[in-house]
Design a protein around this motif. Sequence first.
Motif, mmCIF file in Angstrom:
data_model
loop_
_atom_site.group_PDB
_atom_site.id
_atom_site.type_symbol
_atom_site.label_atom_id
_atom_site.label_comp_id
_atom_site.label_asym_id
_atom_site.label_seq_id
_atom_site.Cartn_x
_atom_site.Cartn_y
_atom_site.Cartn_z
ATOM 1 N N GLY A 31 28.677 46.462 23.630
ATOM 2 C CA GLY A 31 27.224 46.896 23.927
ATOM 3 C C GLY A 31 26.324 45.422 24.136
ATOM 4 N N SER A 34 27.780 43.539 27.121
ATOM 5 C CA SER A 34 27.364 44.102 28.541
ATOM 6 C C SER A 34 25.879 44.245 28.925
ATOM 7 C CB SER A 34 27.876 45.499 28.479
ATOM 8 O OG SER A 34 29.070 45.831 28.177
ATOM 9 N N ALA A 109 30.443 50.238 30.656
ATOM 10 C CA ALA A 109 29.379 49.807 29.695
ATOM 11 C C ALA A 109 28.159 49.085 30.809
ATOM 12 C CB ALA A 109 29.568 48.909 28.729
#
Length: 147
Positions: A31, A34, A109
């Motif tokens: 996360g 990304s 993502a």
Amino acid sequence: MSNLKYKTISANSKTVTKNWVLVDAEDKVVGRFSSHIAKILRGKNKPCYTPHVDCGDHVIVINAEKVRFTGDKLTKKEYVSYTGYPGGQRFKTPKQVLAKFPERIIEHAVRGMLPKTKLGAELFRSLHVYTGKEHPHEAQKPKTLEL
């Protein structure tokens, strides 16, 4: 004071320079990694950022299979897809996706962090994700970036 004139400069497709950036995904949390990539694709790291123009750079991600998840997300998170047929809803864990198509983890993502418009689709085309260290973009002379 009257001789001071300031103008807001808006970038357009002719004035934007798109560079190539190489990023290594080894041991990066999906996360957080990304979100940095999405900012670069969008162009928010540049002083000439304009919201309605593709100001971002081309991003090459290598070692996509070596990303990591925090906590129990590797086994408990679910990616949902639909085949289009009745009863065709499919669920996969990140572990299953990493085993077969590791590039899709990062692509999924980053796509979720880009605008859901024509501009977002155009920005997503600037993302190139590969497993391993080799990539076919040596001719573009990408700059290595540490995130």
